[in-house]
Design a protein around this motif. Structure first.
Motif, PDB file in Angstrom:
ATOM      1  N   GLY A  77      -4.178   1.185  12.733  1.00  0.00           N
ATOM      2  CA  GLY A  77      -3.862   2.151  11.581  1.00  0.00           C
ATOM      3  C   GLY A  77      -2.698   1.428  10.809  1.00  0.00           C
ATOM      4  N   GLN A 125      -3.140   1.282   6.968  1.00  0.00           N
ATOM      5  CA  GLN A 125      -3.565   2.982   6.757  1.00  0.00           C
ATOM      6  C   GLN A 125      -1.770   3.602   6.329  1.00  0.00           C
ATOM      7  OE1 GLN A 125      -5.672   1.504   8.701  1.00  0.00           O
ATOM      8  NE2 GLN A 125      -6.629   1.034   6.928  1.00  0.00           N
ATOM      9  N   ARG A 126      -0.761   3.007   6.923  1.00  0.00           N
ATOM     10  CA  ARG A 126       0.422   3.607   6.714  1.00  0.00           C
ATOM     11  C   ARG A 126       0.666   3.518   5.076  1.00  0.00           C
ATOM     12  NH1 ARG A 126       4.174   1.217  11.546  1.00  0.00           N
ATOM     13  NH2 ARG A 126       2.548   1.656  13.074  1.00  0.00           N
TER      14      ARG A 126
END
Length: 290
Positions: free
Chosen positions: A237, A240-241
């Protein structure tokens, strides 16, 4: 004759008593508590991976009779009984192993209970390079290993060699090292930050935030590092931060993802610090100097 025999027996007892006192070992642990051992311990339980590795680096792995669940190096310690975690040790399992001493972190909640059972506990928790050197010296004294300083000098020389392998251009690199999930970073005052400094790179974390601060993702976006170092356990992820996809390090594929085994090397302040420096240097060469 009786008086002569009594004198001889008394002399022998005094000699033995003196010998026993001569082998007594007294050290001060990281709580500031003086711990006295009647002799060098032969049965040791270690509740911190860096302490386990230090005992083995000193050539005394055979004295270990139990370790915490995270101690996995060298490979031989994986066959030893596991006694829970460093913070939450299995007290009953440790007592059953009849250790001469328990090596534990100062943060371990089990220390008071272990001592209530009459066990000797040596609380040592290295957080900096200097701490790691000091801990090796203390364990060298406890284990009666006279060349602990020589062993440390070899480790330090390995760190210096890793630093010397990098060109001067590495000094312009601004690096973010994420230690664990939740955005915990390696600050300049941590042993990881100290290794980064010796390698000549710039840490984007500022000293006033502490050794291992929890960082808001926006802090990293604003700092816009040239290079990110992170473990495989934490990398999911990443893009996606919020705002991270646009950072220089992600755009230019300057992210070093360390395997679980490599991360173990990097996050333990102990005898594998030279190996940790080499891993960082390879990352900088492979990703940072394009």
């Amino acid at each position: 004759m009786t008086r002569l025999l009594f004198s001889l027996a008394l002399g022998l007892w005094l000699a033995c008593s003196g010998a026993a006192q001569a082998t007594e070992i007294r050290v001060t642990d990281d709580r500031g508590i003086s711990v006295t051992l009647p002799r060098s311990p032969q049965r040791i339980v270690s509740l911190l991976p860096s302490l386990t590795e230090t005992v083995c680096e000193l050539g005394q792995c055979h004295r270990l009779v139990g370790v915490d669940r995270y101690s996995n190096h060298p490979a031989s310690v994986r066959a030893l009984p596991q006694t829970g975690g460093g913070v939450d040790p299995n007290i009953e399992a440790i007592v059953a192993l009849r250790p001469d001493v328990v090596l534990a972190a100062t943060s371990s909640r089990g220390v008071p209970r272990l001592e209530s059972f009459g066990l000797k506990v040596l609380a040592l928790e290295p957080r900096t390079t200097r701490d790691a050197q000091r801990v090796m010296g203390v364990l060298g004294q406890v284990l009666e290993v006279p060349d602990a300083d020589r062993i440390w000098r070899a480790i330090d020389a390995g760190v210096s060699a890793a630093a010397q392998s990098l060109p001067a251009t590495a000094r312009s690199l601004r690096v973010y090292y994420e230690v664990s999930n939740g955005g915990y970073a390696a600050g300049p005052q941590s042993f990881i930050g100290e290794l980064m400094d010796r390698l000549g790179v710039q840490n984007i974390i500022t000293p006033e935030l502490g050794p291992f601060p929890r960082i808001n993702p926006e802090y990293v976006v604003r700092a816009n590092p040239d290079l990110i170092m992170i473990g495989k356990r934490n990398v999911a992820g990443l893009e996606q931060r919020p705002g991270w996809r646009g950072m220089r390090a992600l755009r230019e594929d300057r992210v070093c993802v360390f395997t679980a085994d490599e991360s173990d090397v990097l996050v333990r302040p102990g005898p594998r610090m030279a190996e940790a420096a080499r891993l960082m240097a390879k990352c900088i060469t492979d990703k940072g100097l394009k």
